[in-house]
Write an enzyme that holds these catalytic residues in place. Structure first.
Site, short mmCIF file in Angstrom:
data_model
loop_
_atom_site.label_atom_id
_atom_site.label_comp_id
_atom_site.label_asym_id
_atom_site.label_seq_id
_atom_site.Cartn_x
_atom_site.Cartn_y
_atom_site.Cartn_z
CB CYS A 235 -8.23 81.92 -5.00
SG CYS A 235 -8.63 82.99 -6.39
CB CYS B 213 -10.63 79.53 -6.98
SG CYS B 213 -9.18 79.55 -8.07
CG ASP C 298 -15.85 95.05 -9.57
OD1 ASP C 298 -14.70 94.81 -9.97
OD2 ASP C 298 -16.11 95.43 -8.42
CG HIS D 184 -5.32 80.47 -9.10
ND1 HIS D 184 -6.10 81.28 -8.29
CD2 HIS D 184 -4.03 80.83 -8.86
CE1 HIS D 184 -5.31 82.06 -7.57
NE2 HIS D 184 -4.04 81.81 -7.90
CG ASN E 93 -5.75 97.14 -11.54
OD1 ASN E 93 -5.37 98.10 -12.20
ND2 ASN E 93 -6.93 97.11 -10.94
N GLY F 105 -2.43 98.28 -7.72
CA GLY F 105 -3.82 98.22 -7.26
C GLY F 105 -4.46 96.85 -7.37
CG HIS G 105 -8.15 83.80 -10.22
ND1 HIS G 105 -8.60 82.54 -9.83
CD2 HIS G 105 -8.40 83.88 -11.56
CE1 HIS G 105 -9.09 81.89 -10.87
NE2 HIS G 105 -9.00 82.69 -11.94
CG HIS H 224 -9.37 90.29 -12.08
ND1 HIS H 224 -8.46 89.83 -11.15
CD2 HIS H 224 -9.54 91.61 -11.83
CE1 HIS H 224 -8.12 90.83 -10.36
NE2 HIS H 224 -8.74 91.93 -10.77
CG HIS I 198 -10.92 95.58 -13.89
ND1 HIS I 198 -11.66 95.84 -12.75
CD2 HIS I 198 -9.75 95.04 -13.45
CE1 HIS I 198 -10.95 95.50 -11.68
NE2 HIS I 198 -9.79 95.02 -12.08
P1 AMP Z 1 -8.18 94.28 -8.80
O1 AMP Z 1 -7.95 95.53 -8.02
O2 AMP Z 1 -7.77 94.39 -10.25
O3 AMP Z 1 -7.57 93.07 -8.13
O4 AMP Z 1 -9.73 94.09 -8.87
C1 AMP Z 1 -10.46 93.25 -8.05
C2 AMP Z 1 -11.91 93.59 -8.25
O5 AMP Z 1 -12.68 92.53 -7.71
C3 AMP Z 1 -12.37 94.88 -7.56
O6 AMP Z 1 -12.89 95.78 -8.53
C4 AMP Z 1 -13.44 94.39 -6.58
O7 AMP Z 1 -14.51 95.29 -6.46
C5 AMP Z 1 -13.86 93.08 -7.20
N1 AMP Z 1 -14.41 92.09 -6.28
C6 AMP Z 1 -13.92 91.70 -5.08
N2 AMP Z 1 -14.69 90.74 -4.54
C7 AMP Z 1 -15.68 90.50 -5.43
C8 AMP Z 1 -16.81 89.61 -5.43
N3 AMP Z 1 -17.07 88.77 -4.43
N4 AMP Z 1 -17.64 89.65 -6.51
C9 AMP Z 1 -17.41 90.51 -7.53
N5 AMP Z 1 -16.36 91.36 -7.58
C10 AMP Z 1 -15.52 91.37 -6.54
ZN ZN Z 2 -8.13 81.57 -8.09
#
Ligand code: AMP
Ligand code: ZN
Length: 107
Positions: free
Chosen positions: A4, A7, A30, A46, A87, A93, A98, A100, A102
């Protein structure tokens, strides 16, 4: 979870621009911002998706802390209006499994 990405960010195995962290969660910018401010609030625990939350006090408290952390970060950054978004599921989307929150704002 070994594979992950969030993680790995939590364990500092992958770098991120951390804006806040405490015992329960971390918040970082992000990597592909959709607005001037785009921060992800990520619990240390997680959990794959919002669908997997348990109806117990620990998960209720965790989600509450995520929302309050987002509110506090927004306040600290003097954001007037902002969006808080989960999401949930691939078809909506979600790409990182894991949970999160936004925090998105242009002001
Ligand atoms: P989701 O579509 O809700 O799963 O959002 C995942 C978000 O994680 C997206 O907006 C990506 O741009 C962001 N993301 C992916 N990898 C990383 C990373 N290494 N550091 C920061 N953000 C990330
Ligand atoms: Zn995780």
């Amino acid at each position: 979870m070994d594979d992950c990405i969030f993680c790995k960010i939590l364990k500092k195995e992958i770098p991120s621009e951390i804006v806040y962290e405490d015992d329960d969660l971390i918040a970082f910018n992000d990597i592909s911002p959709k607005a001037k401010t785009h921060i992800l609030i990520v619990p240390r625990k997680h959990i794959d998706t919002i669908k997997d939350l348990k109806e117990d006090e620990a998960d209720e408290e965790l989600v509450g802390k995520m929302v309050l952390a987002a509110r506090n970060i927004a306040k600290e950054k003097n954001l007037d209006g902002y969006q808080l978004l989960f999401n949930v599921g691939r078809s909506a989307g979600q790409i990182i499994f894991h949970i999160h929150l936004h925090l998105i704002s242009n002001g």
